[in-house]
Design an enzyme around this catalytic site. Sequence first.
Site: not given
Ligand code: AMP
Length: 220
Positions: A13, A129, A173
Site C-alpha cells: 500500500k 522487510r 497483524r
Molecule cells: P502501517 O504502517 O500502516 O502498517 O501501520 C503501522 C501501525 O500503525 C499499525 O500496525 C497500527 O498499530 C497503527 N495504525 C495504522 N493505521 C491505523 C488505523 N487506521 N487504525 C488503527 N491503527 C492504525
Amino acid sequence: MRLVLLGGPGAGKGTQATALAQHWHIVHISTGDLFRYHRDHGTELGVLANQYMTQGQLVPDELTEKMVEDRIGQSDVAVQGGFVLDGFPRTVPQGQALSAILASQHQHLDAVLYIFVPEEILEERLVGRRVCPKCQANYHVTFHSPRVADTCDTCGAALIQREDDRPLTVQTRLRVYQEQTSPLIAFYEKVGLLRTVDGNQPPERVTRALVAAAGKVADD
Ligand code: AMP
C-alpha cells in the site's frame, strides 16, 4: 480524486500510494506514517499509539479518526484536490467515520482500490522487510537486498527491522487484518466502490493496474 487503498499488511500500500499520489498529483495520507511521526516526536498521541503499534494491534478508532479528520482538513488536500488514503480505514467503524467526515465537507470517495496478495506471501514480505530509519527506503532480505549488507543504497544508514515486522507481531497483524479490516471489502463492495487488483506482481505492474482501475472510475 479521493481514493482509499485496501490490502493486508505488506500488500504494498505504501509503495503504491506514493506512485498514485505522484500520478494524480494528490496527497498521500498514511496513518502508519502519521503515528510513527507522532511517536518519533514524543507527542502524547505518539506515546499512546506506540503501545498498540509495537504489539501489532490497532490504535483505538476514536484517536485514529480524529487524526485523519485533522489531516484531511489541511489546506494541501484542498489545493491538490484529493488524497489517497494508505492504512485507513482499517475497521468498519473507521469506514463509517470516513464517510461522515467526507459528507460533512460535501465530498465522497471516488474508489476503494483493493490490492489482493495471498496471506503466506504477505508474511514472507513482512518478516524479510528492512527499512532505512533515515530516508525510509524499503528493502527485503531476499527480494530486494541492498548492495552492501544491511546498509541503505541511497543514504548509507544502517538498515533496521521495524519492531512490528518481527515474526510474532506479524502473526498478530495478519490476524487483526483478517478479523477487523477484511470486513471492509464487503462494506465497500456493497456500495459499488471496490476495485480489486492483483498485488502479487511487480510493483510497476500493480501501479498500472491501479491507475487503470481508478482512471476508469474517474472517467465514469
Ligand atoms: P502501517 O504502517 O500502516 O502498517 O501501520 C503501522 C501501525 O500503525 C499499525 O500496525 C497500527 O498499530 C497503527 N495504525 C495504522 N493505521 C491505523 C488505523 N487506521 N487504525 C488503527 N491503527 C492504525
